[in-house]
Motif scaffolding. Structure first.
Motif, PDB file in Angstrom:
ATOM      1  N   ARG A  18       1.027  -0.540  -0.269  1.00  0.00           N
ATOM      2  CA  ARG A  18      -0.111  -0.091  -0.025  1.00  0.00           C
ATOM      3  C   ARG A  18       0.946   0.755  -0.214  1.00  0.00           C
ATOM      4  N   ARG A  19       2.094   1.391   1.168  1.00  0.00           N
ATOM      5  CA  ARG A  19       2.693   2.465   1.095  1.00  0.00           C
ATOM      6  C   ARG A  19       3.669   2.537  -0.629  1.00  0.00           C
ATOM      7  N   MET A  39       4.585  15.551   0.572  1.00  0.00           N
ATOM      8  CA  MET A  39       6.001  15.061   1.162  1.00  0.00           C
ATOM      9  C   MET A  39       6.646  16.438   0.897  1.00  0.00           C
ATOM     10  N   SER A  40       7.363  16.614   1.950  1.00  0.00           N
ATOM     11  CA  SER A  40       7.943  18.015   2.559  1.00  0.00           C
ATOM     12  C   SER A  40       8.977  18.072   1.849  1.00  0.00           C
ATOM     13  N   LEU A  97      16.001  -3.062   3.932  1.00  0.00           N
ATOM     14  CA  LEU A  97      16.203  -2.227   3.016  1.00  0.00           C
ATOM     15  C   LEU A  97      16.353  -0.918   3.475  1.00  0.00           C
ATOM     16  N   ARG A  98      17.439  -0.412   2.810  1.00  0.00           N
ATOM     17  CA  ARG A  98      17.620   1.104   2.530  1.00  0.00           C
ATOM     18  C   ARG A  98      17.690   1.941   1.255  1.00  0.00           C
ATOM     19  N   VAL A  99      17.066   2.851   1.023  1.00  0.00           N
ATOM     20  CA  VAL A  99      17.325   3.658   0.245  1.00  0.00           C
ATOM     21  C   VAL A  99      18.535   4.687   0.145  1.00  0.00           C
ATOM     22  N   TYR A 193       9.519   8.402   5.169  1.00  0.00           N
ATOM     23  CA  TYR A 193       8.015   7.199   4.975  1.00  0.00           C
ATOM     24  C   TYR A 193       7.436   6.540   4.755  1.00  0.00           C
ATOM     25  N   PHE A 194       9.021   5.577   4.770  1.00  0.00           N
ATOM     26  CA  PHE A 194       9.134   3.708   4.110  1.00  0.00           C
ATOM     27  C   PHE A 194       9.504   3.599   5.951  1.00  0.00           C
TER      28      PHE A 194
END
Length: 235
Positions: A18-19, A39-40, A97-99, A193-194
């Motif tokens: 969903r995200r 989103m900021s 996981l990572r961004v 967000y994640f």
């Protein structure tokens, strides 16, 4: 002519799905538009533009890259082949996981390379290659425009895609191409967000067959085939 791909996609009932769908603005399970979150540091239009390219593909990580079907193959035969393969494979749990910035786009990647995931992707590429028509000259030129190593050129010639086998890197694309400042700000927003999804490893428990109807069409999930948990052999 349709295109197919075999991807990792999260469980459609999961919060991660969903995200991801909200981030991209589209649900790959039904093709429906999804309202994107604020989103900021970005207005709605700029955030939508940054996510336009991955929106066409939906929330996914590539296992068997997109391909046109070889003569004699269609929805039925391709689905049967993917389902039969899935029945021989066991689920995997990815490292957290990572961004990550990959070149000029943003993605979610595992904190460390998972050999079992690389092996799974390689199996999908090899076992399903008979379904694939050779890429067109235009498709080959597009791949080569990125600048390929000698090994990647060999993989492109053999498998129709340069980033397979040992060149494979699991990643869930979050943005299209963007400048460094935009990606830096987007990475901060994505990490927030994640945040809940980055705490534990995500299960890879199915092969998702994606299908796009024609050139320029968005991909949707045609079918999802569960990977089978193997019991312990006590004999």
């Amino acid at each position: 002519m349709p295109r197919y791909a075999v991807y990792y996609a999260p469980d459609p009932q999961s919060g991660f799905h969903r995200r991801l769908s909200a981030w991209l603005g589209r649900d790959a399970f039904n093709g429906a538009s999804v309202p994107q979150p604020g989103m900021s540091g970005f207005n709605a239009a700029s955030f939508r533009q940054l996510t336009a390219e991955p929106r066409r593909y939906g929330a996914h990580a590539t296992l068997k890259p997109p391909f046109h079907p070889a003569p004699g193959h269609d929805d039925r035969t391709i689905g049967e082949a993917v389902g039969a393969l899935a029945a021989t494979l066991a689920p995997i749990v990815m490292p957290p996981l990572r961004v990550t910035r990959i070149g000029h786009f943003l993605a979610l990647t595992p904190a460390r390379q998972e050999p079992a995931m690389t092996a799974l992707a390689g199996t999908c590429v090899r076992a399903l290659d008979h379904l694939r028509a050779p890429p067109s000259p235009d498709e080959l030129a597009k791949r080569r425009a990125a600048g390929l190593s000698a090994r990647q050129e060999t993989l492109l010639a053999q498998w129709g895609y340069p980033y397979v086998m040992e060149e494979f890197r699991f990643h869930i694309t979050l943005s299209g191409q963007a400048d460094g400042d935009s990606l830096d700000r987007l990475a901060i927003a994505a990490a927030d967000y994640f945040a809940d999804d980055l705490q534990t490893g995500q299960p890879v428990d199915a092969l998702s067959l994606f299908r796009a109807g024609g050139h320029g069409d968005s991909f949707v999930i045609f079918a999802r085939y569960a990977l089978i948990e193997r019991g312990t052999d006590t004999q």
